[in-house]
Design an enzyme around this catalytic site. Structure first.
Site, PDB file in Angstrom:
ATOM      1  N   HIS A  80       0.822  -1.222   0.000  1.00 48.30           N
ATOM      2  CA  HIS A  80       0.000   0.000   0.000  1.00 48.30           C
ATOM      3  C   HIS A  80       0.856   1.274   0.000  1.00 48.30           C
ATOM      4  O   HIS A  80       0.480   2.280   0.613  1.00 48.30           O
ATOM      5  CB  HIS A  80      -0.956   0.028   1.205  1.00 48.30           C
ATOM      6  CG  HIS A  80      -1.947  -1.092   1.197  1.00 48.30           C
ATOM      7  ND1 HIS A  80      -3.141  -1.025   0.524  1.00 48.30           N
ATOM      8  CD2 HIS A  80      -1.912  -2.317   1.765  1.00 48.30           C
ATOM      9  CE1 HIS A  80      -3.804  -2.155   0.682  1.00 48.30           C
ATOM     10  NE2 HIS A  80      -3.076  -2.963   1.435  1.00 48.30           N
TER      11      HIS A  80
ATOM     12  N   ASN B 175     -10.308  -3.104   1.997  1.00 42.68           N
ATOM     13  CA  ASN B 175      -9.932  -3.060   0.582  1.00 42.68           C
ATOM     14  C   ASN B 175     -11.182  -2.800  -0.250  1.00 42.68           C
ATOM     15  O   ASN B 175     -12.289  -2.735   0.288  1.00 42.68           O
ATOM     16  CB  ASN B 175      -9.327  -4.408   0.157  1.00 42.68           C
ATOM     17  CG  ASN B 175      -7.862  -4.541   0.539  1.00 42.68           C
ATOM     18  OD1 ASN B 175      -7.141  -3.553   0.634  1.00 42.68           O
ATOM     19  ND2 ASN B 175      -7.423  -5.762   0.752  1.00 42.68           N
TER      20      ASN B 175
END
Ligand code: NDP
Length: 490
Positions: free
Chosen positions: A56, A129
Site C-alpha cells: 500500500h 480493501n
C-alpha cells in the site's frame, strides 16, 4: 500599512539572513565548515524520506464526515452509533497494494480503503480493501504471497510466473483472483470503488450480546472501471490519475460519498453457516445476510500537507472502539499484530501522537518516552501502576463478554480443514453476478496475464490453474485454455 512578513530562521529559531549563498573564503573560495545552515539544509534533505510502506505504498487521502443514518443500538453500544444523526470526523486513505510509491494508480491490483473514525470513545480504524475477500486465509502466508506480487529477486521485474505459481499452489486465492481479473481489478478512480471491511468483526450491545458483522461501503458515485486496455493507456498518460481525480473532485466541491452497510450473523447462524464465516476468502451471500444501512461517509477536505497527513497516516485493525470487536478470522488476528508493528518501524513507537493519528479523546496510560515523544509524556505524573497518587482507573464497564472456544486443542491445523471449497463462490461470481461483457473481459485479462508465464514450469503452472478455473466454471477454464492456445484435459 506594510504587510508584516515572517523572518527566515534556522530550525532552532534563529533569524537567518542568507538562504542562497554559502559562506566562502573570497567569492570563489572554499566553503567554511562554520556555515551551519548549509549543513542543516543538506542534512535535513538527506533524511526527508521515511521507509515506504511494504504494501500500500502508493496512496492518497482526504478528511470528511461520517453521519449515522440508522439505529443499530440493538447490535452495538458503540457511542458513535448511540443516536441517529451522530457525526464524527473521518480520514480515508486509498491506495494500490503491490506497487512502489511512484507506481501507477491504474495497475491491476486490489485498492486499499482505510477509514479512521475519530470518535468520542477513541479512534476506530476500518482498514479494508475494495474487495470483500482476500487471496489467503492464514497470515503465515502473507509475506510469501506479497513477494510474488513484488519484483523477481534476479530480474527486478514483476513476474507473472511467480504470481500464477503461488496462486495455483494456493487455490484458496481463486475468489480474489477472479475479482482481480474482472474489470474491478482496474477501477476508474477511488471515488468509483466500493470499500469492504472484508474480515468478520463483532458488535456487542448494551446487554453484552455479541453478533458477527461484515462492513460494506458502497460508492454513491456508481461503480466505474477501466477495461484492461484503458487502464494500460492511462498508465502511460497519467501515473497519478486516481490521486488527481480525488483532489480535483473535492476541489470542485463534488464531495464523494459512500453508504455504510452491515451484514449481521448470530453465533447460532455462524455455527450452521455453509462455509467458515471467519474465512477471509469467502463472502456471506446477500440473500441470506441482507445489507443494512447504517450511515454515510463523505470526503470533503484534501489535507493541506500530503506528507503530514497521508504519508504519516497509520491505520490498524486493532483500533476498535467499545461495542465493536474482533473475530476469529485468522487474517484479522494476524493484522492485529502486524499493522501496529509496521507503524512502529516506519513512524516510530509514538506514531499515535502524530496529528493525523491522534485520537480526539484524552490518552491516559503508563507508556513513556521513546523516539519523537511530542506530547506531555505524562508530565510529572506516576509512570507506574498501581500507584497511590493519580486518578486513572481501569473502567470494567468496557470489558467485552467472554468468548467460548470450540476446541481446547492448540496445534497447527490445516487452514482448509472442513472448508476447502475454493470454487463455489468464484463460480457464483462468474455465472450469476458478471454480465456477458464482464465475463469476456475477465477471460481476456486472465489470458493476457497468464501469457507472461515463462520458464521450464510454464506448462505445469498453467495446467494447475486451469484445473482450478474448471472447478469454478467449465466454460471459464475452456476459454482461458483457448486464449492461451494450450490443450486442457480436465
Ligand atoms: P449478489 O448478487 O447479492 O451480490 C453480488 C455482489 O457482487 C454485489 O455486491 C456487487 O457489488 C458485487 N460485484 C459485481 N461485480 C463484481 C466483480 N466483478 N467483482 C466483485 N464483486 C462484484 O450476490 P451474493 O451475495 O449471492 O454473492 C455472489 C457473489 O458475488 C459472491 O460469490 C462474490 O463473488 C460476489 N460478491 C458478494 C458480496 C457479498 O458480500 N455477498 C460482496 C461482493 C461481491 P455492487 O452491488 O456494488 O455492484
Amino acid at each position: 500599512m506594510a504587510e508584516k512578513k515572517k523572518k527566515l530562521t534556522t530550525a532552532s529559531g534563529k533569524p537567518y539572513f542568507e538562504h542562497e549563498d554559502s559562506m566562502t573564503v573570497g567569492p570563489h573560495g572554499p566553503i567554511l565548515l562554520q556555515d551551519y545552515i548549509l549543513h542543516e539544509k543538506m542534512a535535513h534533505f538527506n533524511r526527508e524520506r521515511i521507509p515506504e510502506r511494504v504494501v500500500h505504498a502508493k496512496g492518497t487521502g482526504a478528511f470528511g464526515t461520517f453521519t449515522v443514518t440508522h439505529d443499530i443500538t440493538k447490535y452495538t453500544k458503540a457511542k458513535i452509533f448511540s443516536k441517529v444523526g451522530n457525526k464524527c470526523r473521518i480520514f480515508i486513505r486509498f491506495s494500490t497494494v503491490g506497487g512502489e510509491k511512484g507506481s501507477a494508480d491504474t495497475e491491476r491490483d486490489p485498492r486499499g480503503f482505510a477509514v479512521k473514525f475519530y470518535t468520542e470513545d477513541g479512534n476506530w480504524d476500518l482498514v479494508g480493501n475494495n474487495t470483500p475477500v482476500f487471496f489467503i486465509k492464514d497470515p503465515k502466508k502473507f509475506s510469501d504471497f506479497i513477494h510474488t506480487q513484488k519484483r523477481d529477486p534476479k530480474t527486478n521485474l514483476k513476474s507473472p510466473t511467480m504470481m500464477w505459481d503461488f496462486w495455483g499452489l494456493n487455490p484458496e486465492s481463486l475468489h480474489q483472483v477472479m475479482i482481480l481479473f474482472s474489470d474491478r481489478g482496474t477501477p476508474y478512480s477511488y471515488r468509483h470503488t466500493n470499500g469492504y471491511g472484508s474480515h468478520t468483526f463483532s458488535m456487542v450491545n448494551a446487554k453484552n450480546e455479541r453478533v458477527w458483522v461484515k462492513f460494506h461501503l458502497k460508492t454513491q458515485q456508481g461503480i466505474k472501471n477501466f477495461t484492461g486496455p484503458e487502464a494500460e493507456a492511462m498508465k502511460a498518460k497519467d501515473m497519478d490519475w486516481a490521486q488527481r481525480d480525488l483532489v480535483e473532485a473535492i476541489g470542485r466541491k463534488e464531495f464523494p460519498k459512500w453508504a455504510m452497510k452491515i451484514q449481521v450473523m448470530t453465533d447460532e447462524q455462524a455455527k450452521s453457516f455453509h462455509w467458515n464465516p471467519f474465512d477471509l476468502t469467502k463472502v456471506w451471500p446477500h440473500s441470506d445476510y441482507p445489507l443494512m444501512d447504517i450511515g454515510i461517509l463523505e470526503l470533503n477536505e484534501i489535507p493541506s500537507n500530503y506528507f503530514r497527513d497521508v504519508e504519516q497516516a497509520a491505520f490498524a485493525p486493532a483500533h476498535v472502539v467499545d461495542g465493536i470487536g474482533y473475530s476469529y478470522d485468522k487474517m484479522l488476528q494476524g493484522r492485529l499484530l502486524s499493522y501496529p508493528d509496521a507503524h512502529r518501524y516506519r513512524l516510530g513507537v509514538n506514531y499515535e501522537q502524530i496529528p493525523v493519528n491522534r485520537p480526539i479523546t484524552e490518552v491516559n496510560n503508563y507508556q513513556r518516552d521513546g523516539y519523537m515523544r511530542t506530547d506531555s509524556n505524562g508530565d510529572d505524573k506516576p509512570n507506574y501502576a498501581p500507584n497511590s497518587f493519580d486518578d486513572i482507573v481501569a473502567d470494567k464497564s468496557y470489558k467485552d463478554p467472554p468468548q467460548k472456544m470450540d476446541s481446547e486443542w492448540a496445534d497447527y491445523f490445516d487452514r482448509n480443514e472442513n472448508d476447502d471449497d475454493h470454487f463455489t463462490q468464484p463460480g457464483m461470481l462468474f455465472r450469476k453476478v458478471m454480465a456477458e461483457q464482464e465475463r469476456a473481459n475477465t477471460i481476456s485479462n486472465i489470458v493476457g496475464s497468464m501469457s507472461g508465464i515463462t520458464g521450464p514450469k510454464r506448462e505445469e503452472i498453467i495446467q494447475r490453474q486451469l484445473q482450478h478455473f474448471y472447478k469454478a466454471d467449465k466454460e471459464l477454464a475452456q476459454k482461458v485454455a483457448e486464449g492461451l492456445k494450450v490443450n486442457f484435459k480436465p
